[in-house]
Write an enzyme that holds these catalytic residues in place. Structure first.
Site, short mmCIF file in Angstrom:
data_model
loop_
_atom_site.label_atom_id
_atom_site.label_comp_id
_atom_site.label_asym_id
_atom_site.label_seq_id
_atom_site.Cartn_x
_atom_site.Cartn_y
_atom_site.Cartn_z
N CYS A 84 0.83 -1.21 0.00
CA CYS A 84 0.00 0.00 0.00
C CYS A 84 0.87 1.27 0.00
O CYS A 84 1.53 1.55 -0.98
CB CYS A 84 -0.99 -0.03 1.16
SG CYS A 84 -2.38 1.08 0.94
N HIS B 64 -3.93 -5.31 -0.10
CA HIS B 64 -3.57 -5.85 1.22
C HIS B 64 -3.67 -7.37 1.24
O HIS B 64 -4.76 -7.92 1.43
CB HIS B 64 -4.50 -5.27 2.29
CG HIS B 64 -4.19 -3.86 2.67
ND1 HIS B 64 -3.37 -3.54 3.72
CD2 HIS B 64 -4.56 -2.69 2.10
CE1 HIS B 64 -3.26 -2.21 3.81
NE2 HIS B 64 -3.97 -1.68 2.84
N GLU C 43 -2.84 -9.30 3.56
CA GLU C 43 -3.25 -9.76 4.90
C GLU C 43 -4.75 -9.58 5.12
O GLU C 43 -5.30 -10.03 6.13
CB GLU C 43 -2.47 -9.02 5.99
CG GLU C 43 -3.04 -7.69 6.43
CD GLU C 43 -2.94 -6.57 5.40
OE1 GLU C 43 -3.56 -5.52 5.59
OE2 GLU C 43 -2.22 -6.75 4.39
#
Length: 350
Positions: free
Chosen positions: A246, A328, A330
């Site tokens: 990001c 992302h 995660e």
């Protein structure tokens, strides 16, 4: 208490305050996730922003303190069509109203959030304020003109250096631009020793610690407002493997000679399709950003693209162990389709 959400273009939406009852100004964005409102509330990348949820009912499974992505809520205000006052979930510890009040975050309900979303899609991200009662145009103008989000990275970065999983391998120098805890959890779950540094850490400190790799996290705001982080990464290029997510992706891009630009209304939500250019596979991803990387030099190549608008979602250096993604892996919230990217990052070291 009655209040109004007033957009920079003059449009006004009347609603009811909940959470912290005060006037607030920020940059307004919308997010398309149907769930994951607690992770949205605590994601540091939303610092300085007023977040509008497109899904109409928010708070129906409550709040629990295990699913926080940071120690506190980071956004300016939270706008919903309808909040749930009596959540039902075995993990619930409090409702949305109580959580926002404890965090000092303004909530506004009873407005047409999908109408606001359409306005932002057509006109782009803009400033907005939430003000009690019926303020004059001059009061609104003064509030909007006072907005300054240039310091949001330093307001969300680590206050001091600390280590997670001492004795782990490989050792990761983690530059915290306003990191979600989910990224740290995924690295720790893979056995890494993680030393977390503030965003303004000089390259000399990192190089002296002799880590196996450098990882740059997500974070809020404009990457050009980062406190010297681009220069730090420039000094590390060619000396250590570097990865980022990001904001970290944008910082790496700038350090390698790319440029960044602001999207019209950003990517916020848990349902953004991204194409892997090496395989042609498409993954559904969680995203939260207003800026993208563009204009790559000859030694940098694009690795992922956004299926919706064709914007850059990943880059890598052609000869050096440097790679990053805009989305992302995660999740938190969102799909876990791309969690394997952490293994790819660590493969650069191993």
């Amino acid at each position: 208490m009655d209040a109004q959400l007033i957009l920079e273009n003059g449009m006004r939406f009347s609603g009811k305050l909940f959470g912290a009852e005060k006037n607030i100004v920020g940059e307004i964005v919308f997010t398309t996730g149907m769930t994951g409102y607690q992770e949205t509330l605590t994601d540091p990348s939303y610092a300085g922003q007023i977040v509008t949820m497109t899904f109409p009912l928010i708070g129906n499974y409550g709040i629990n303190l295990d699913d926080m992505e940071a120690k506190r809520a980071n956004l300016k205000a939270f706008v919903v069509r309808e909040k749930c006052d009596f959540p039902s979930n075995f993990r619930n510890e409090m409702n949305l109203d109580d959580f926002l009040r404890a965090q000092g975050v303004v909530g506004l309900e009873g407005v047409d959030t999908r109408a606001i979303t359409k306005i932002l899609r057509e006109n782009g991200t803009m400033k907005a304020c939430i003000v009690a009662n019926n303020p004059s145009d001059e009061e609104v103008r003064l509030l909007l003109n006072g907005l300054d989000n240039s310091g949001v990275i330093m307001s969300t970065t680590a206050e001091q250096v600390y280590t997670i999983n001492e004795g782990g391998k490989p050792s990761v120098a983690f530059i915290d631009m306003g990191a979600k805890d989910g990224i740290l959890r995924d690295l720790a779950a893979r056995g890494c020793k993680i030393t977390v540094y503030p965003a303004n850490i000089p390259a000399s400190v990192i190089l002296e610690s002799n880590p196996d790799m450098v990882f740059i996290s997500n974070g809020p705001g404009d990457p050009l407002d980062a406190p010297g982080t681009v220069d730090t990464v420039k000094e590390i290029v060619g000396k250590l493997p570097i990865c980022g997510i990001c904001m970290g992706h944008q910082i790496i891009g700038l350090a390698l000679g790319c440029t960044t630009q602001k999207l019209k209304f950003g990517h916020h939500g848990a349902n953004h399709p991204v194409k892997d250019l090496s395989t042609g596979n498409v993954f559904i991803t969680s995203q939260n950003h207003n800026y993208i990387v563009s204009n790559y030099p000859n030694d940098v190549e694009e690795t992922f693209v956004n299926v919706n608008d064709g914007t850059c979602e990943g880059i890598r250096h052609k000869t050096l162990p440097i790679q990053s993604v805009q989305f992302h892996p995660e999740a938190s919230p969102g799909p876990l389709d791309t969690g394997w990217l952490f293994d790819r990052f660590l493969k650069e070291v191993r």
